[in-house]
Every structure is written in structure tokens, then in C-alpha cells.
Design a protein around this motif. Structure first.
Motif, PDB file in Angstrom:
ATOM      1  N   ARG A  16       0.956  -1.200   0.150  1.00 47.17           N
ATOM      2  CA  ARG A  16       0.028  -0.067   0.163  1.00 47.17           C
ATOM      3  C   ARG A  16       0.899   1.141  -0.157  1.00 47.17           C
ATOM      4  O   ARG A  16       2.203   1.062   0.138  1.00 47.17           O
ATOM      5  CB  ARG A  16      -0.788  -0.067   1.223  1.00 47.17           C
ATOM      6  CG  ARG A  16      -0.125  -0.432   2.284  1.00 47.17           C
ATOM      7  CD  ARG A  16      -0.553   0.226   3.831  1.00 47.17           C
ATOM      8  NE  ARG A  16      -0.340   1.794   3.763  1.00 47.17           N
ATOM      9  CZ  ARG A  16       0.448   2.400   3.896  1.00 47.17           C
ATOM     10  NH1 ARG A  16       1.678   1.918   4.070  1.00 47.17           N
ATOM     11  NH2 ARG A  16       0.721   3.908   3.576  1.00 47.17           N
ATOM     12  N   ASP A  51      -2.033  10.591  -2.626  1.00 47.29           N
ATOM     13  CA  ASP A  51      -2.143   9.540  -3.634  1.00 47.29           C
ATOM     14  C   ASP A  51      -2.453  10.073  -5.101  1.00 47.29           C
ATOM     15  O   ASP A  51      -2.020   9.247  -5.849  1.00 47.29           O
ATOM     16  CB  ASP A  51      -3.289   8.926  -3.076  1.00 47.29           C
ATOM     17  CG  ASP A  51      -2.952   7.939  -1.821  1.00 47.29           C
ATOM     18  OD1 ASP A  51      -3.027   8.418  -0.730  1.00 47.29           O
ATOM     19  OD2 ASP A  51      -2.628   6.893  -1.815  1.00 47.29           O
ATOM     20  N   ASN A  98      -5.551  12.341  -0.395  1.00 43.30           N
ATOM     21  CA  ASN A  98      -4.690  11.532   0.479  1.00 43.30           C
ATOM     22  C   ASN A  98      -5.437  11.018   1.564  1.00 43.30           C
ATOM     23  O   ASN A  98      -6.659  11.214   1.369  1.00 43.30           O
ATOM     24  CB  ASN A  98      -3.575  12.685   1.261  1.00 43.30           C
ATOM     25  CG  ASN A  98      -2.463  11.489   1.933  1.00 43.30           C
ATOM     26  OD1 ASN A  98      -1.880  10.852   1.348  1.00 43.30           O
ATOM     27  ND2 ASN A  98      -2.313  12.007   3.183  1.00 43.30           N
ATOM     28  N   LYS A  99      -5.085  10.038   2.319  1.00 36.93           N
ATOM     29  CA  LYS A  99      -5.861   9.379   3.375  1.00 36.93           C
ATOM     30  C   LYS A  99      -6.808  10.141   4.251  1.00 36.93           C
ATOM     31  O   LYS A  99      -6.648  11.236   4.599  1.00 36.93           O
ATOM     32  CB  LYS A  99      -4.978   8.578   4.581  1.00 36.93           C
ATOM     33  CG  LYS A  99      -5.575   7.683   5.409  1.00 36.93           C
ATOM     34  CD  LYS A  99      -6.431   6.736   4.820  1.00 36.93           C
ATOM     35  CE  LYS A  99      -5.584   6.020   3.963  1.00 36.93           C
ATOM     36  NZ  LYS A  99      -6.537   4.786   3.269  1.00 36.93           N
TER      37      LYS A  99
END
Ligand code: MRU
Length: 348
Positions: free
Chosen positions: A52, A238, A248-249
Motif C-alpha cells: 500500500r 495519492d 490523501n488518506k
């Protein structure tokens, strides 16, 4: 640090070779590896987050083409089947642009044979490490100049370290660079619900590196920032659109809003492979929706009522106006001031 998220191991599978992944689903309790030799196994590993993090997914995509070519040879696939299987790798997760990018880096070389593809995929990994080291150096320079303190208190979200890349890390690469310069006072690590990439992976890396840190629940981030307990936040990405919008997260957007309120910088650290100049802004970024059970269960035990469904977007998009700076290996741009990665590309 000797941690390595993934590599091609020629000796695996009786010398036939395999993609060797450090299984991140069982860290930090156990150190186990997966030797991946089929497209099914690789797609499972990507979907389950055994591998990941955007840059690591880029390398997995490139090496995944070798996995598919080797399987095609063993099982006698025709060209159309091989193409379809490479596409399955390319689309295994939607948000990090690096996965498709990594596949696309090596796919044009398939006509030259698997050894040519393997060499190119290994080059993707080597280039990623070089990019991460450079963007970390530039990001550390920028932060120290901007914050004006000798030792920084940094907040980070998710895991953007060695484990999320081929080597070195991006946001955590900036932290490592600062630490090497004696410039880290303390790192506040968001635990990163629901899969705990912060407490399981980032804290693990910081322990390995001897970098002082504390782990906090995600919902402590805003008050940590507004109470003046940190000088800046540094996160990975990302996918970054041309204007500087950043996927992003999930939880990154809340960190960004708090940083703006507190007037402290939010630095996004990512290799250029994460920049998607085909998107003028972040509205076109697909946000992965993961199973609701990741939210309604904890360590396999149901915590919400069985009739309560979970809602589980894995990423969010932080608008460029909240992103103080983006560091890539090409330089630092300041989206909140109206300078996005698209401008950097036009200069180069
Ligand atoms: O779902 P994950 O663990 O793949 O999400 C990873 C992140 O959001 C990271 O912060 C991002 O990929 C940057 S990794 C250098």
C-alpha cells in the motif's frame, strides 16, 4: 533502515522469481512476507493493503507486469488474456495514480520480453528512491526556512514512510531528513482509522529510526494543532491535480483545515509520479470506498450494532487553497499562493 516493502526476488519459487512483499496487514506484530506469482495473488495483496502507499503501488504495478508475463508463460495465455490481466493489476485500487502509472511505465516494453520489463520495473523502484530523497531534502529546507525554529514539532497522518514507497519515504522521508539534521523535536502521529497505518506502520518506522514521537487518535489532531503543540503538518499524497488539490488518506482534509485556522504550514510530500497533470483540479479524483466492516469492526469484532452500516471513504481531497506547499523531486510549489504543480511543469 533495513525495512523494504517490496522487491523482485530472483531466488524465490525455486529460482523462477517472485514479487516479494512485506505483508503490512500483520505489522507490527509479525514480520511475514508474501511471494506473489499470480495476478490473483497480487490483486488480493493490493486490495487487502498487504502492499500500500502510492509510490509502493507504483512499483507493485510495474513489477506486476512481470508477474502477469511469467504467469502467461506458465499457463499459455494468449495476448488478449495477458492484456486483460495487466489491466486488472492497473485498476486494483483507483485513487493512487501511481499504480496505473507504474504499469504504464513498463507496459510498452512487453514486446521486448520479461527481462526487459523486469529491468525497467527495477528502474522504477530505483528512481522512486532517488526522487524521495531529493523531495525530502527540498521539503526539509523549505520547512526550516518557513517555520524558523531549529527543532520542529511535526504532525503526520497515515503512513508515508519506507513502507509506502520503494525506499526512504515521502512525508516521513522529510521527517527523516529533518532528524538527520538534528531538527526534530517530536512527531505527533495520527493513528489513522480505520486501518491504523499511523499507529501500526508510521510509529513502527519511527521506533526503528529512533525518532521521538507520540501516537494520538485522529480526533486529537485539530486540537493538537490549535493548541500550538505542533509547528507544521507533513503528509503524503495519492494523487495531486495540476492546481495542487491533493487526495490523501481520509482525515487529511481535517488536518489541513486546522492548519489554516492555526496559520501553520501544511506540507505535502510526494514524488512527481503522484502528480496527475491530466486533472486540472481534484474534482475528477475517484475516491475509493472500502468495505463498511473496516469501520464497524475492530480486530475482527463487531463494535457497531449489526444493523448499522459503515461508511468508509478511504481518501479525501484537500483543496489547493489549504495546501501551503508541495515538495516533489522537481522543486517546491505553493498551491495556497496560487502556484500548483502545473506551473512547475511549465517551467521545466
Ligand atoms: O490506503 P493506503 O494505506 O494505501 O493510503 C496511503 C496514503 O494515503 C498515504 O498517505 C499516501 O499514499 C502517501 S504514501 C507515500
Amino acid at each position: 533502515m533495513s525495512l523494504l516493502a517490496l522487491e523482485w526476488d530472483d531466488a524465490a519459487a525455486d529460482g523462477h522469481g517472485a514479487l516479494r512483499l512485506l505483508d503490512q496487514t500483520v505489522l507490527p506484530d509479525r514480520t511475514e512476507h508474501l511471494d506473489v506469482r499470480t495476478v490473483d495473488a497480487l490483486v488480493d495483496a493490493i486490495v487487502s493493503l498487504a502492499v500500500r502507499g502510492a509510490p509502493a503501488l507504483g512499483v507493485a504495478g510495474a513489477l506486476g507486469v512481470v508477474v502477469a508475463m511469467d504467469q502467461a508463460e506458465r499457463e499459455g495465455w494468449d495476448a488478449a488474456r495477458l492484456d486483460a490481466e495487466v489491466d486488472r493489476v492497473r485498476h486494483a485500487r483507483p485513487t493512487a495514480v501511481n499504480l496505473a502509472w507504474g504499469v504504464d511505465q513498463v507496459r510498452p516494453l512487453m514486446d521486448r520480453g520479461r527481462d526487459a520489463v523486469l529491468a525497467a520495473a527495477r528502474q522504477v523502484a530505483a528512481d522512486d528512491e532517488a526522487a524521495n530523497r531529493e523531495l525530502s531534502r527540498l521539503g526539509a529546507d523549505w520547512l526550516l526556512a518557513r517555520v524558523g525554529r531549529e527543532r520542529l514539532r511535526v504532525l503526520t497522518h497515515c503512513n508515508a514512510g519506507v513502507l509506502a514507497t520503494s525506499a526512504w519515504g515521502t512525508a516521513l522521508g522529510v521527517v527523516r531528513e529533518l532528524h538527520a539534521r538534528g531538527a526534530v523535536e517530536l512527531v505527533h502521529v495520527d493513528e489513522t482509522r480505520p486501518l491504523l497505518q499511523g499507529s501500526r506502520l508510521t510509529a513502527y518506522e519511527l521506533v526503528e529510526e529512533g525518532i521521538p514521537h507520540v501516537v494520538q487518535v485522529d480526533s486529537a489532531a485539530a486540537s493538537t494543532i490549535l493548541r500550538g503543540l505542533v509547528d507544521c503538518a507533513v503528509v503524503g499524497a495519492d494523487r495531486i491535480a495540476a492546481n495542487g488539490d491533493v487526495a490523501n488518506k481520509v482525515g487529511t482534509l481535517g488536518v489541513a483545515l486546522a492548519c489554516r485556522e492555526a496559520r501553520i504550514p501544511l506540507l505535502v510530500a510526494a514524488p512527481w509520479s503522484t502528480v496527475d497533470l491530466s486533472l486540472p483540479d481534484g474534482t475528477g479524483i475517484e475516491i475509493e470506498e472500502r468495505p463498511g466492516e473496516e469501520v464497524t469492526e475492530l480486530a475482527g469484532r463487531r463494535t457497531a450494532p449489526v444493523s448499522s452500516p459503515g461508511f468508509n471513504p478511504a481518501f479525501d481531497v484537500t483543496p489547493a487553497r489549504l495546501v501551503t506547499a508541495v515538495t516533489t523531486e522537481r522543486g517546491v510549489v505553493e498551491p495556497a499562493a496560487g502556484v500548483g504543480p502545473g506551473d512547475l511543469d511549465r517551467q521545466s
